[in-house]
Enzyme design. Sequence first.
Site, PDB file in Angstrom:
ATOM      1  N   CYS A 354      -3.528 -10.578  12.742  1.00  0.00           N
ATOM      2  CA  CYS A 354      -2.908  -9.373  12.716  1.00  0.00           C
ATOM      3  C   CYS A 354      -2.084  -8.743  13.829  1.00  0.00           C
ATOM      4  CB  CYS A 354      -3.277  -8.641  12.448  1.00  0.00           C
ATOM      5  SG  CYS A 354      -4.875  -8.876  10.745  1.00  0.00           S
TER       6      CYS A 354
HETATM    7  N1  KQY Z   1      -5.958  -0.052  10.907  1.00  0.00           N
HETATM    8  C1  KQY Z   1      -4.453  -0.779  10.782  1.00  0.00           C
HETATM    9  C2  KQY Z   1      -5.105  -1.914  10.565  1.00  0.00           C
HETATM   10  C3  KQY Z   1      -4.086  -3.487  10.047  1.00  0.00           C
HETATM   11  C4  KQY Z   1      -4.731  -4.575   9.636  1.00  0.00           C
HETATM   12  C5  KQY Z   1      -3.192  -5.212   9.551  1.00  0.00           C
HETATM   13  C6  KQY Z   1      -3.297  -6.885   9.485  1.00  0.00           C
HETATM   14  N2  KQY Z   1      -2.127  -7.612   9.588  1.00  0.00           N
HETATM   15  O1  KQY Z   1      -4.909  -7.688   9.360  1.00  0.00           O
END
Ligand code: KQY
Length: 362
Positions: A354
Amino acid sequence: PKQDGFSMPPEWAPHKQTWMIWPERTDSWRLGAKPAQAAFVTVIKAIAGFEPVSVGVSAAQYANAYAQLSTAETKFPIRVVEISNNDAWCRDTGPTFVTNGKGEVRGVDWTFNAWGGLNGGLYFPWDRDDQVASKILGIEQLPRYRTEGFVLEGGAIHVDGEGTLLTTAECLLNTNRNPHLSREEIEAMLREHLAIEKVLWLEDGIFNDETDGHVDNMACFVKPGEVLLAWTDDESDPQYARSKAALDYLEASTDAKGRKIKVHKLPVPAPIIAKAEEYASVDQSMAAIPREANARLAGSYINFYLCNGGLILPTFDDPNDKVAAEVLQQLFPEHQVVTVPGREILLGGGNIHCITQQQPLA
Ligand SMILES: NCCCCCC(N)=O
């Protein structure tokens, strides 16, 4: 897009570099975001053992990030550039790079709404995040395709490089992304912008994933025709029904080239619960959802990142850390598995995949 001959390469295709954004907001990250920054530095240095890394950071944190990264003794360079942002999820706010096989690279700049906008979004505002892709493409001087009004996050899709895209309905058909579009119209946007031919739709992602079930936490391609799926044998775990449904669907599916899908299982860690004392030092604010202590976090080994010859794997002080590393080393023999503690990143709602965005070589 397709009409220009550009398509999204798979993550295992050669990279020019990796892009990341530096974490700092104290209403998402505990202890003034210092443990998160240390965790990001570990990830940045691990990736810089395999390829160059560019880190975008706000003006306020530039000196701090630069001091920690410019002296790093890594095989490949780490660059620090000023990029305003609302948080550090470059998978979702960075561009999705596309290539034409003739030495050209461009970028798709999806509209971003903080994983749901005013209907379940995770913070407000998100205007700086929606500009990140454009700024990265400007720095790289690459042409930009903007999908104004079509919301998508890079963490919600995976491609095999041969016409097949893997995603989840929980996210892409969620009414907080593109309520004005049908499933067919959403598929058409993906076909058009990524030059894919077939979409494999898993129903759900990981239990309690605040992104509404991003596929990059649930499943990914090992190679065309082979999918790696987050798995648990514990039928009492709410994750079981989600993984079993995905297994049954995938084993009954074929990809864009007509291949039957072979599914490999990757065990999930034991349920990971955020401790009250961990979240006690996260600022309360009107701008971000509160971080719920005692909530189950969406921990998953699927959220690893492939870079040139490396596989950066989050670990969770769990017996399955070793199992996951072994399974992944078997499935990706040309990538050296490097493990990095993932809990500090997970406390912010995501993990290593992420916070990274690959920029492919032309
Ligand atoms: N608090 C924001 C979390 C976002 C996670 C992004 C993702 N691709 O998992």
